[in-house]
Design a protein around this motif. Sequence first.
Motif, PDB file in Angstrom:
ATOM      1  N   LEU A   1       4.671  -3.993   7.806  1.00 29.89           N
ATOM      2  CA  LEU A   1       5.784  -2.973   8.073  1.00 29.89           C
ATOM      3  C   LEU A   1       5.311  -1.793   7.401  1.00 29.89           C
ATOM      4  O   LEU A   1       5.155  -1.531   6.341  1.00 29.89           O
ATOM      5  CB  LEU A   1       7.320  -3.495   7.238  1.00 29.89           C
ATOM      6  CG  LEU A   1       8.324  -2.494   7.378  1.00 29.89           C
ATOM      7  CD1 LEU A   1       8.912  -2.487   8.689  1.00 29.89           C
ATOM      8  CD2 LEU A   1       9.188  -2.975   6.439  1.00 29.89           C
ATOM      9  N   ALA A   2       5.362  -0.740   8.188  1.00 29.32           N
ATOM     10  CA  ALA A   2       5.024   0.584   7.670  1.00 29.32           C
ATOM     11  C   ALA A   2       6.262   1.299   7.479  1.00 29.32           C
ATOM     12  O   ALA A   2       7.100   1.052   8.305  1.00 29.32           O
ATOM     13  CB  ALA A   2       4.242   1.407   8.791  1.00 29.32           C
ATOM     14  N   VAL A   3       6.409   2.055   6.402  1.00 28.08           N
ATOM     15  CA  VAL A   3       7.608   2.629   5.978  1.00 28.08           C
ATOM     16  C   VAL A   3       7.467   4.198   5.498  1.00 28.08           C
ATOM     17  O   VAL A   3       6.250   4.602   4.867  1.00 28.08           O
ATOM     18  CB  VAL A   3       8.124   2.015   4.707  1.00 28.08           C
ATOM     19  CG1 VAL A   3       9.566   2.445   4.285  1.00 28.08           C
ATOM     20  CG2 VAL A   3       8.336   0.616   5.016  1.00 28.08           C
TER      21      VAL A   3
ATOM     22  N   SER B   1      -4.093  10.033  -0.031  1.00 29.59           N
ATOM     23  CA  SER B   1      -4.393   9.011  -1.122  1.00 29.59           C
ATOM     24  C   SER B   1      -3.672   7.576  -1.130  1.00 29.59           C
ATOM     25  O   SER B   1      -2.458   8.020  -0.616  1.00 29.59           O
ATOM     26  CB  SER B   1      -4.320   9.563  -2.579  1.00 29.59           C
ATOM     27  OG  SER B   1      -4.951  10.969  -2.515  1.00 29.59           O
ATOM     28  N   LEU B   2      -4.250   6.537  -1.287  1.00 25.74           N
ATOM     29  CA  LEU B   2      -3.634   5.418  -1.259  1.00 25.74           C
ATOM     30  C   LEU B   2      -3.823   4.424  -2.503  1.00 25.74           C
ATOM     31  O   LEU B   2      -4.906   4.278  -3.038  1.00 25.74           O
ATOM     32  CB  LEU B   2      -4.155   4.605   0.038  1.00 25.74           C
ATOM     33  CG  LEU B   2      -4.199   5.423   1.291  1.00 25.74           C
ATOM     34  CD1 LEU B   2      -5.386   5.791   1.662  1.00 25.74           C
ATOM     35  CD2 LEU B   2      -3.631   4.334   2.566  1.00 25.74           C
ATOM     36  N   GLY B   3      -2.714   3.667  -2.767  1.00 27.48           N
ATOM     37  CA  GLY B   3      -2.635   2.906  -3.979  1.00 27.48           C
ATOM     38  C   GLY B   3      -2.261   1.590  -3.470  1.00 27.48           C
ATOM     39  O   GLY B   3      -1.426   1.323  -2.725  1.00 27.48           O
TER      40      GLY B   3
ATOM     41  N   VAL C   1       0.912  -1.221   0.025  1.00 28.48           N
ATOM     42  CA  VAL C   1       0.067   0.003   0.023  1.00 28.48           C
ATOM     43  C   VAL C   1       0.949   1.341  -0.088  1.00 28.48           C
ATOM     44  O   VAL C   1       1.760   1.203   1.014  1.00 28.48           O
ATOM     45  CB  VAL C   1      -0.875   0.000   1.309  1.00 28.48           C
ATOM     46  CG1 VAL C   1      -1.792   1.200   1.232  1.00 28.48           C
ATOM     47  CG2 VAL C   1      -1.950  -1.120   1.017  1.00 28.48           C
ATOM     48  N   MET C   2       0.661   2.022  -1.082  1.00 26.97           N
ATOM     49  CA  MET C   2       1.551   3.603  -1.268  1.00 26.97           C
ATOM     50  C   MET C   2       0.511   4.481  -0.690  1.00 26.97           C
ATOM     51  O   MET C   2      -0.760   4.539  -1.033  1.00 26.97           O
ATOM     52  CB  MET C   2       1.847   3.666  -2.527  1.00 26.97           C
ATOM     53  CG  MET C   2       3.004   2.696  -2.969  1.00 26.97           C
ATOM     54  SD  MET C   2       4.617   2.483  -2.070  1.00 26.97           S
ATOM     55  CE  MET C   2       5.238   4.045  -2.699  1.00 26.97           C
TER      56      MET C   2
ATOM     57  N   ALA D   1       4.423   3.899   2.756  1.00 28.72           N
ATOM     58  CA  ALA D   1       4.217   2.627   2.358  1.00 28.72           C
ATOM     59  C   ALA D   1       4.070   1.606   3.184  1.00 28.72           C
ATOM     60  O   ALA D   1       4.548   1.866   4.518  1.00 28.72           O
ATOM     61  CB  ALA D   1       5.315   2.032   1.379  1.00 28.72           C
ATOM     62  N   VAL D   2       2.910   0.609   3.086  1.00 23.70           N
ATOM     63  CA  VAL D   2       2.813  -0.366   4.034  1.00 23.70           C
ATOM     64  C   VAL D   2       3.182  -1.829   3.455  1.00 23.70           C
ATOM     65  O   VAL D   2       2.334  -2.127   2.301  1.00 23.70           O
ATOM     66  CB  VAL D   2       1.547  -0.271   4.666  1.00 23.70           C
ATOM     67  CG1 VAL D   2       1.117  -1.240   5.670  1.00 23.70           C
ATOM     68  CG2 VAL D   2       1.230   1.030   5.393  1.00 23.70           C
TER      69      VAL D   2
END
Length: 523
Positions: A420-422, A470-472, A380-381, A430-431
């Motif tokens: 992992l959250a980044v 916003s998430l992709g 997930v971005m 990112a996730v």
Amino acid sequence: MPIPIFDPFHAPGGALKRLPLLKAAVAFIATVCLCLCGLLYLQLEQSRRYDLESARVASANLTRAMAQQAQDTFLQTDLVLASLADWMQIDGFGPALQPRLQTTFSRRVQSLEQLHGLFLFDKHGQWVVTSFKSLHRGPGIADREYFTFHQQNASLIAHIGPAIRSRQNGEWIIPVSRRLNDQDGNFQGVLLAGIKMSYFDKFFKSFSLDDKGEMVLALSNGTLLARRPFDEAKIGRSLAQEPIFQHESQSMTSGNVTIRSAVDGVLRLYDHQHLQAYPLVVTAAMSEEAILAGWHDRAFKSILIVALVVLGICLFGWVFLRQVRNSERIEADLRKAQEALELIATHDSLTGLANRRLFERALDIEFGRGARQRSPLSLVMVDIDFFKRYNDTYGHVAGDHCLAEVAKVLKSCCHRKADLAVRYGGEEFAVLLPDTNLHGAMALAEQIRQRVIDTHITHSGSPIGYLTVSLGCYAFVPSSLDSIEVFIQRADAALYQAKHGGRNRVAALSTEGGPDPLERSDR
């Protein structure tokens, strides 16, 4: 999902654990000290038993020597009395024979060292002949125990009576007497031999005995005849009630026992032996203090040596343990520094999320695991909407605070350890979601989007007045032929679709690369 960097203090794979050196060292030092003390105790106990056993043997030999000497002394005296009694039984002891008897008595006394004198008394207890040239003329000896004994007993065997003072010269003697009868067997008188008590005192002193030791010659009924050390007040005293004499009376002809004296409290090893031919008993006693004097000296030296050795071991152990503690403290500090460095190297300092370095390592690991297990992998971005406007309006400090708040939302939504959250860069996050399909990723993305709105962070540059994201999303089952860069690009493409579609929404890219028909937004 933290991925630790290499730890030089742990074996690779964690299969081998570092030995607890401090505990092992303490246990080893304690074991060595206990073994030394145990060996010392066994050696001292064995030595003590050996000394006591040697003392028992020496005591038994001493009593045998005393018994043999006493028996020989009384036997020689008895033989003299027997020969004189037989002579007078035949010839009598009339006035004509008395000068000859006096000479014979004198010669017999001179021939035996132990004899004080020979005495002949008539049936009334009056003096008849003695070995002394001048005949003692006194009231007689009818009151003496030995005279009364022979008056009342017809036995012709020798009788040993309690020690008395000689009425001839006052010297202490042990009386050995025989009954004299006439031709018809009637009581005619008493023949007495006096054994010098000083003879036994001299004999006792020929043995090496400690100051608290005792040597005793007594009648079988317990009456004391001779003793070392000599104590006139105890001569004639009955020992029948003494613990040692009671033990002697209960035992056989000989034996030993350790008893604490009721008189002076001294613990002594007593050995006794009964004479075979006469109603006499000899006793020798050595104080346990004297018996163990050499042992105490050896024990003191041994204990001192072992104590010094143990002290040396303890001092060495103390220094060693200090070094171990110092090493452990340095190691702990190094480990903390290493953990801090690892955190700095793998996490973003502003948000506390994993950085791109850790993200790339995690991707590499999860790609391999997903390919082996054929499990889905999702990404997930996340991008903050209109973040440049937010910075321009509120300043970079507020912008940093905004980034930290979004990072908290991401952390709170990652419930599994594997998630992992980044912070991917700037306002982009990112996730990484192992073992998660596309629908699971979109559900999590929607949760993140809604929670960011729920924080109510004011954003005047946003159409809705609040901060949004916003998430992709992209998900697929990796294989050995797939590229990590393509995986990130497709998730980034989904994020682009979400932003191009109006922001504040979740978009997904299918495994074929086309957009997912499901898009969630807050319209």
